[in-house]
Scaffold this active site. Structure first.
Site, PDB file in Angstrom:
ATOM      1  CE  LYS A 105       6.756  14.142   5.066  1.00  0.00           C
ATOM      2  NZ  LYS A 105       7.527  14.015   3.829  1.00  0.00           N
ATOM      3  NE  ARG A 144      18.294  14.857   4.200  1.00  0.00           N
ATOM      4  CZ  ARG A 144      18.106  15.079   2.905  1.00  0.00           C
ATOM      5  NH1 ARG A 144      18.926  15.888   2.243  1.00  0.00           N
ATOM      6  NH2 ARG A 144      17.103  14.520   2.265  1.00  0.00           N
TER       7      ARG A 144
END
Length: 508
Positions: free
Chosen positions: A270, A344
């Site tokens: 990130k 996920r």
């Protein structure tokens, strides 16, 4: 914080024993029935000290004489619970730094108090008095405010008293979730969440906790979950919480919370700006723990199971790489195109594990996508489900609790973006409809039961000057569970026939 109901007709308000009397007015209703209080209100309005406009307020230091309470007047925008909460919060802000230990709150005549107003009062008091202290020795000392009461007629005592008690239990859960979220990542590790789960089990007899370590996860075949933790020195944990409030034969409500205690993005690193907020990426896990804290006091007659897969997502020489293919517990293979879509990957194995519990419904909660923040901001959590009845039950719980959600689409066509040339499914699609394709990914692992997904990326914490955890959606989840318990035989039942055979779920 203590909350209780005080029986007092409007004509006796000036005799209420409290350090401060907080009167919530509206533009249409600005009298209470108490001659002394109403005279003060009329005088303030007449001389321009208080305008009957939404958001205006006035603090009066003991205007009824020595030994009488301070008077705080606040004008609410409407007579609903949301506006009532804002007004109470504004009023409490004006006295919380004074030598005020007990505030009595009353609504003007014509503003009919409901259970929602009682809950709003408890929430406002909790938010007004919270100060994070665990890693900040310089934090201001706790104020003297210890009790906030709701004043009303005797006829309302039973309903509003019960609502205050319920809300106090729910807010205790919110407080736990918020505090866990605010802890920095070097304090709130997967091991710390496991400690908090076991602490709940020790303190409350209806709750039990089990923590599975890496060898058990490997035996279960949780290759997707374990791929996320490969780059971290912190060991992964799979927390299983059980609240047993009904017969063992009753199918449980299962809550699955994403527990990424810090998310660097892994190899798909990130940007540095704002990365500190990725300590909040365990908001789903925190909300599950917080909900169990609330259940411990609420004691509903229902069974609930909490599943919390928790780990860090870190870059290192052993971290999973973009393009790697892993095998999930379901047996489906996953091409990991972006290691920053890791939530996920841990959830899908937990959702597969949920099959063995033969659940009535499964709700997963996750700070899953920035796309949901773009779509809904910080107002509503995103709700995804192919089950209309379950979706409506969650939406209603959100409305009733003030912890709202907004239903998003889950059309099968969105799932086409997840096709892979090298695995059964890719973990990301394109930029378009990112929150929807993430939900479509999870849906691939939930065919055997009734399922809903809450994307709380926009609601689990706030940024900027008010940076910090919110404890959402504990109010929504606890209200949903209370609603299911109250429905009894009319509660949501397990899926009659699985849409497919349950996926592979070997025993631990």
């Amino acid at each position: 914080m203590e909350h209780r109901f005080i029986e007092a007709p409007g004509a006796a308000l000036s005799g209420v024993k409290a350090d401060a009397l907080l009167v919530v007015l509206t533009t249409e209703h600005h009298h209470t029935g108490d001659k002394a209080v109403d005279a003060l209100i009329d005088d303030a309005v007449k001389h321009g000290d208080l305008a009957l406009k939404a958001g205006r307020s006035l603090f009066c230091r003991r205007p009824m004489g020595a030994g009488k309470p301070h008077l705080v007047l606040v004008v609410a925008a409407q007579d609903g619970a949301k506006a009532f909460k804002s007004a109470v919060a504004k009023g409490l802000a004006s006295v919380k730094d004074l030598a005020v230990a007990h505030v009595a709150v009353v609504a003007a005549d014509g503003l009919a108090l409901q259970s929602a107003h009682a809950r709003a009062l408890v929430q406002a008091a909790d938010e007004a008095t919270y100060v994070y202290r665990q890693t900040k020795p310089s934090a201001p000392a706790a104020g003297k405010l210890r009790k906030v009461s709701l004043v009303g007629p005797k006829a309302s005592a039973s309903a509003l008293g019960a609502a205050l008690k319920q809300a106090q239990a729910q807010v205790a859960g919110v407080a736990l979730a918020r505090e866990l979220g605010n802890l920095p990542g070097n304090h709130c590790t997967p091991s710390h969440l496991a400690v908090e789960a076991r602490k709940l089990a020790r303190e409350y007899k209806h709750i039990s906790a089990q923590v599975l370590e890496r060898p058990a996860l490997e035996k279960l075949g949780m290759g997707s979950f374990l791929s996320v933790t490969n780059g971290s020195a912190q060991p992964p944990k799979f927390i299983i919480l059980r609240y047993e409030g009904a017969a063992a034969s009753q199918a449980p409500v299962v809550l699955v919370g994403k527990g990424i205690t810090f998310d660097t993005g892994g190899i798909s690193l990130k940007p540095g700006a704002g990365m500190d907020e990725m300590k909040f990426d365990m908001g789903g896990a925190a909300s599950v723990l917080g909900t169990f804290r609330a259940l411990a006091e609420l004691k509903p007659r229902i069974n609930v199971v909490g599943l919390v897969p928790t780990c860090e997502n870190m870059p290192s020489g052993t971290a999973t790489k973009p393009g790697d293919v892993v095998t999930s517990m379901s047996g489906q293979t996953i091409e990991i195109l972006n290691t920053d879509a890791e939530g996920r990957l841990i959830l899908c194995d937990a959702l597969t594990y949920a099959e063995r519990l033969k659940p009535a419904v499964v709700v997963d909660i996750a700070t899953l996508t920035g796309a949901c923040v773009i779509a809904l901001g910080g107002i509503h959590s995103g709700l995804f489900s192919r089950d209309d009845e379950l979706a409506q039950a969650l939406l209603s719980a959100g409305q009733d609790s003030g912890d709202t959600a907004w239903r998003m689409p889950l059309d099968e066509e969105y799932g086409d973006a997840l096709k892979s040339n090298f695995a059964d499914i890719a973990n990301v699609g394109g930029r378009e409809a990112g929150s929807v394709t993430a939900a479509c990914f999870l849906a691939k692992f939930t065919q055997a039961y009734r399922w809903a997904h809450l994307d709380i990326a926009g609601t689990a914490w706030k940024s900027g000057g008010t940076k910090g955890g919110t404890g959402r959606p504990v109010m929504l989840l606890s209200q949903f569970i209370l609603d299911q318990a109250a429905a009894g035989k009319q509660a949501l039942a397990p899926q009659a026939k699985p849409a497919r055979k349950p996926t592979r779920a070997p025993k631990a």
